[in-house]
Scaffold this motif. Structure first.
Motif, PDB file in Angstrom:
ATOM      1  N   ALA B 260       0.845  -1.198   0.000  1.00 21.00           N
ATOM      2  CA  ALA B 260       0.000   0.000   0.000  1.00 21.00           C
ATOM      3  C   ALA B 260       0.880   1.248   0.000  1.00 21.00           C
ATOM      4  O   ALA B 260       0.673   2.166  -0.799  1.00 21.00           O
ATOM      5  CB  ALA B 260      -0.924  -0.003   1.220  1.00 21.00           C
ATOM      6  N   SER B 261       1.880   1.258   0.865  1.00 18.79           N
ATOM      7  CA  SER B 261       2.781   2.401   0.934  1.00 18.79           C
ATOM      8  C   SER B 261       3.546   2.560  -0.380  1.00 18.79           C
ATOM      9  O   SER B 261       3.718   3.669  -0.889  1.00 18.79           O
ATOM     10  CB  SER B 261       3.732   2.202   2.109  1.00 18.79           C
ATOM     11  OG  SER B 261       4.956   2.832   1.871  1.00 18.79           O
ATOM     12  N   PHE B 262       3.967   1.436  -0.958  1.00 14.62           N
ATOM     13  CA  PHE B 262       4.695   1.447  -2.227  1.00 14.62           C
ATOM     14  C   PHE B 262       3.849   2.077  -3.338  1.00 14.62           C
ATOM     15  O   PHE B 262       4.283   2.987  -4.041  1.00 14.62           O
ATOM     16  CB  PHE B 262       5.081   0.012  -2.585  1.00 14.62           C
ATOM     17  CG  PHE B 262       5.604  -0.179  -3.975  1.00 14.62           C
ATOM     18  CD1 PHE B 262       6.748   0.461  -4.399  1.00 14.62           C
ATOM     19  CD2 PHE B 262       4.937  -1.008  -4.860  1.00 14.62           C
ATOM     20  CE1 PHE B 262       7.234   0.274  -5.686  1.00 14.62           C
ATOM     21  CE2 PHE B 262       5.414  -1.202  -6.142  1.00 14.62           C
ATOM     22  CZ  PHE B 262       6.561  -0.548  -6.549  1.00 14.62           C
ATOM     23  N   ILE B 263       2.617   1.626  -3.473  1.00 15.24           N
ATOM     24  CA  ILE B 263       1.755   2.114  -4.556  1.00 15.24           C
ATOM     25  C   ILE B 263       1.438   3.592  -4.381  1.00 15.24           C
ATOM     26  O   ILE B 263       1.560   4.380  -5.321  1.00 15.24           O
ATOM     27  CB  ILE B 263       0.444   1.302  -4.598  1.00 15.24           C
ATOM     28  CG1 ILE B 263       0.751  -0.134  -5.009  1.00 15.24           C
ATOM     29  CG2 ILE B 263      -0.548   1.928  -5.564  1.00 15.24           C
ATOM     30  CD1 ILE B 263      -0.458  -1.026  -4.989  1.00 15.24           C
ATOM     31  N   LEU B 264       1.063   3.980  -3.176  1.00 15.56           N
ATOM     32  CA  LEU B 264       0.692   5.380  -2.977  1.00 15.56           C
ATOM     33  C   LEU B 264       1.884   6.299  -3.200  1.00 15.56           C
ATOM     34  O   LEU B 264       1.741   7.371  -3.780  1.00 15.56           O
ATOM     35  CB  LEU B 264       0.081   5.567  -1.590  1.00 15.56           C
ATOM     36  CG  LEU B 264      -1.281   4.877  -1.430  1.00 15.56           C
ATOM     37  CD1 LEU B 264      -1.806   5.032  -0.013  1.00 15.56           C
ATOM     38  CD2 LEU B 264      -2.305   5.421  -2.419  1.00 15.56           C
ATOM     39  N   SER B 265       3.082   5.861  -2.784  1.00 16.89           N
ATOM     40  CA  SER B 265       4.242   6.721  -2.995  1.00 16.89           C
ATOM     41  C   SER B 265       4.572   6.831  -4.484  1.00 16.89           C
ATOM     42  O   SER B 265       4.967   7.887  -4.959  1.00 16.89           O
ATOM     43  CB  SER B 265       5.452   6.216  -2.204  1.00 16.89           C
ATOM     44  OG  SER B 265       5.910   5.006  -2.731  1.00 16.89           O
ATOM     45  N   GLN B 266       4.360   5.725  -5.230  1.00 22.65           N
ATOM     46  CA  GLN B 266       4.598   5.764  -6.675  1.00 22.65           C
ATOM     47  C   GLN B 266       3.617   6.727  -7.353  1.00 22.65           C
ATOM     48  O   GLN B 266       3.995   7.501  -8.227  1.00 22.65           O
ATOM     49  CB  GLN B 266       4.423   4.366  -7.280  1.00 22.65           C
ATOM     50  CG  GLN B 266       5.455   3.354  -6.833  1.00 22.65           C
ATOM     51  CD  GLN B 266       6.818   3.604  -7.431  1.00 22.65           C
ATOM     52  OE1 GLN B 266       6.950   3.729  -8.643  1.00 22.65           O
ATOM     53  NE2 GLN B 266       7.827   3.709  -6.605  1.00 22.65           N
ATOM     54  N   ILE B 267       2.362   6.664  -6.960  1.00 20.77           N
ATOM     55  CA  ILE B 267       1.358   7.542  -7.563  1.00 20.77           C
ATOM     56  C   ILE B 267       1.672   8.993  -7.231  1.00 20.77           C
ATOM     57  O   ILE B 267       1.647   9.866  -8.098  1.00 20.77           O
ATOM     58  CB  ILE B 267      -0.060   7.164  -7.079  1.00 20.77           C
ATOM     59  CG1 ILE B 267      -0.425   5.776  -7.625  1.00 20.77           C
ATOM     60  CG2 ILE B 267      -1.088   8.198  -7.536  1.00 20.77           C
ATOM     61  CD1 ILE B 267      -1.797   5.312  -7.226  1.00 20.77           C
TER      62      ILE B 267
END
Lengths: 343, 343
Positions: B260-267
């Motif tokens: 979750a943290s990975f995806i949101l930071s990428q976005i």
């Protein structure tokens, strides 16, 4: 199309040329055999002319695609997704899946790709192919994206539910070989665990920690084993190989897929509700592409004397193309040969 | 502030009134004790006047917040995050963490919240509190968001690495009680596994499948046990309780957080690069809020005779507020009493 002739074309062919030949199982997944074959045929011109393809399928499902680099093998049976793997492999020796493994064993193909029943693929690999010297167990290796520039290789993601310390050590060696084939000079290894401290986890995992520490015995070299890694830190890009038992690895992989799909669908829903600008669709498509497993080459069945790839998920044509590209890359890199000398 | 007086104020107080009193450990996490205390004091007016708070901390760290509903307990020691849990609990009987558990045991407080060392919290709960009749093991229960309207309760997320079938059955009963306290009339239970078929997983998990099937023995009632659930399907909102051993559950939880943290930071990175419209920040803030564990009430230490909550992660003030609200809700709902009669 005359399948007798096609079959003959394949069996009568002389010993394969100096290039590579990759077998592709068109059966046993959700995608239509013809669609898979068309996707592969489209990709073929972009791959070196020395690469040939052998499609495996039943006579009624094989597509009629006359192409000098495409060959056909007619199988009589299909192992479906919901069959018990061991039972299916024992009973369906004429299935496209098992016949492909036989061809690989006879060196008639150099790699075999299937999107079918994962358990049956592993069981037939174990049955038809000899195990690599020094490897006690087959493991399923998969790649996941990270915040860094390199992907992380995780194994085992489901070949064997349980693993002893020595198995995890062997998984580490196979993962290192794989990442070296991806041009990482000194791959690092982490043990998936519930905390960073040495004493964390089950007795097997604690024992594995001790044995993996032996990878750092050369004081002049940079450390190979970086210790325990928690689930949230796998994606940081700080480690190249993650080893774990097949039960935990499979839960790990599917949880990552599940939460990714959950988040992206929530964001998309919100965007639709707010009628947000069109260009965001592109952004989200990009994210999906980056995260969706179809964009990843699939999983590799490691530990047997043959290159076997499990094409991800529902086996859509895009996923097959990625698997084929990766199989070809691994052949060109001599991955299997490198794996053999690693033990 | 005169701590002798404060201490006296607390110890001299008559037996607690008819309302509830919740103990909050201000020590052992990354947040400043004063910040936690201020956040709680701000929240207090919105909670019924019958609720009192007892802050536990060392004399130098306790804040000076004179408030008729806030009391103080001066502890002499602190258990830190990186201490070995069992060793710390045995040696630091005067720590805020252990003293809080003692107060809970003596019924001087009705619930105890800490953001400190999770292992020490569980170990001290096991040591200071009696176990509920019918429960062999403590389990850590946490809530996760789903695509549906209800959250899913997952246990054990880390109290005991291994679990036998009967433990998983007890976790199921505790999870059902919890979801009933969240107004779900007929909670369903799923077993976290690597496939949906009954024969999947380790021997313990297969045995658990058999034992959990007994939950469906009443043919006139809707089924309670819905079978195996894969990692990706936990977030579908189709199941209310997920049971698993503490090793797998902890990997599951931290992987979900990590991706979750990975995806949101990428976005967010992509949005910044594209200088996208400001209103999207609000959207992503909303997503983070929905997904970030600080917005969740924390984990509940289930199976002991006392309401113990582990405030999530770094214990920021927002997370403490959520934990306090949830502890109060569980007290009002008589969660512990309901749990006792469930066995």
């Amino acid at each position: 199309v005359n399948f007798e002739e096609i079959f003959e074309d394949y069996t009568m062919k002389e010993a394969k040329n100096s290039g590579f030949r990759i077998g592709i199982d068109l059966m046993g997944c959700d995608a239509q055999p013809t669609q898979i074959a068309l996707a592969i045929a489209e990709l073929l011109p972009s791959l070196p002319p020395s690469l040939d393809i052998v499609f495996l399928g039943t006579s009624t499902s094989l597509p009629a695609l006359p192409h000098p680099r495409i060959h056909y093998f007619v199988a009589e049976e299909v192992i479906t997704m919901d069959e018990d793997p061991l039972y299916a492999v024992r009973r369906k020796k004429n299935s496209s899946l098992y016949q492909g493994m036989q061809m690989l064993q006879r060196k008639e193909i150099d790699a075999f790709i299937s999107a079918g029943n994962t358990g049956a693929l592993i069981a037939s690999a174990n049955l038809a192919l000899s195990r690599l010297r020094g490897v006690d167990r087959t493991a399923l290796l998969t790649l996941l994206p990270t915040k860094g520039s390199q992907s992380v290789a995780v194994l085992d993601v489901g070949a064997n539910p349980a693993a002893k310390a020595q198995h995890l050590l062997q998984y580490a060696a196979m993962g290192i070989s794989f990442q070296k084939s991806c041009s990482i000079a000194h791959p690092t290894v982490g043990l998936l665990n519930i905390g960073e401290e040495a004493g964390k986890g089950t007795p097997e995992v604690r024992e594995a920690y001790q044995q993996l520490s032996e990878l750092n015995k050369d004081p002049s070299a940079p450390p190979v084993f970086i210790g325990n890694v928690e689930g949230r830190d796998v994606f940081n890009g700080h480690v190249d190989v993650i080893v774990t038992d097949g039960f935990t690895g499979n839960i790990f992989l599917k949880t990552a897929e599940g939460i990714a799909s959950f988040i992206l669908s929530q964001i998309e829903k919100t965007l639709v509700e707010h009628k947000t600008a069109h260009h965001l669709s592109d952004l989200l498509m990009g994210m999906r592409k980056r995260l969706h497993y179809a964009e990843y080459p699939g999983a590799i069945v490691c530990g047997v004397d043959g290159l076997v790839m499990k094409c991800h998920g529902d086996g859509n044509p895009a996923a097959f193309r990625e698997s084929l590209k990766e199989a070809f890359r691994l052949l060109e890199n001599g991955f299997l040969q490198k794996l053999k000398v690693a033990f």
